[in-house]
Write an enzyme that holds these catalytic residues in place. Structure first.
Site, short mmCIF file in Angstrom:
data_model
loop_
_atom_site.label_atom_id
_atom_site.label_comp_id
_atom_site.label_asym_id
_atom_site.label_seq_id
_atom_site.Cartn_x
_atom_site.Cartn_y
_atom_site.Cartn_z
N HIS A 60 0.95 -1.16 0.03
CA HIS A 60 -0.02 0.00 0.11
C HIS A 60 0.92 1.24 0.15
O HIS A 60 2.07 1.07 0.23
CB HIS A 60 -0.90 -0.07 1.24
N HIS A 62 1.18 5.27 1.55
CA HIS A 62 0.73 6.34 2.35
C HIS A 62 1.44 7.70 1.49
O HIS A 62 2.40 7.66 1.42
CB HIS A 62 1.34 6.34 3.61
N TYR A 123 3.66 9.66 11.72
CA TYR A 123 3.09 8.25 11.60
C TYR A 123 3.50 7.87 10.23
O TYR A 123 3.82 6.70 10.04
CB TYR A 123 1.50 8.46 11.33
N GLN A 127 5.61 4.38 9.56
CA GLN A 127 4.52 3.18 9.48
C GLN A 127 5.46 1.89 9.28
O GLN A 127 5.06 1.03 9.86
CB GLN A 127 4.05 3.48 8.18
#
Length: 144
Positions: A60, A62, A123, A127
């Site tokens: 994924h 971010h 964050y 991650q």
């Protein structure tokens, strides 16, 4: 807070966006990972957007992206996912057995950052560390 302006608007619209590969398969590695990072930045600039922070995980993406108010978030995310899927299909389809242009899963997660921008930035940076730690912890906790 860094404000940007257009002819009739001054704005600071930043969004935390996450989208995943189809079936959450781990496809983002090696040369593709490096190329997708550059490609996402170039595509964002075409729409007058700027990727402030970003991290490509194996399954994924971010990103903290600044989007002008004249574009909707769904328009920009659709543009980024669509163009990158075409790029991957044209360049890597034969090597990695991708079928057609189905690279990204439908949908995405988005939240506005507001004054919590620094928290979102931290964050995103951390991650991968958190993800690896949870994978390691799950390895030894057999709950099945």
């Amino acid at each position: 807070m860094e404000e940007r302006s257009q002819s009739h608007a001054t704005w600071d619209c930043k969004y935390h966006v996450v989208f995943a590969s189809k079936y959450r398969t781990k496809r983002l590695y090696g040369d593709l990972r490096r190329e997708l990072g550059d490609l996402l930045h170039r595509l964002a600039q075409q729409k007058e957007c700027r990727i402030e922070e970003g991290h490509l995980m194996p399954d994924h993406v971010h990103m903290l992206i600044s989007i002008p108010p004249k574009y909707s978030v769904s328009h920009i995310v659709g543009f980024l996912k669509g163009k990158t899927a075409l790029y991957v299909a044209n360049k890597y389809a034969r090597k990695r057995r991708y079928k057609g242009y189905h690279f990204w899963a439908r949908g995405y997660f988005v939240s506005t950052t507001g004054y919590d921008e620094q928290v979102v930035r931290r964050y995103i940076r951390n991650q991968e560390k958190v993800d690896k730690a949870s994978d390691f912890a799950d390895l030894f906790n057999r709950s099945y």
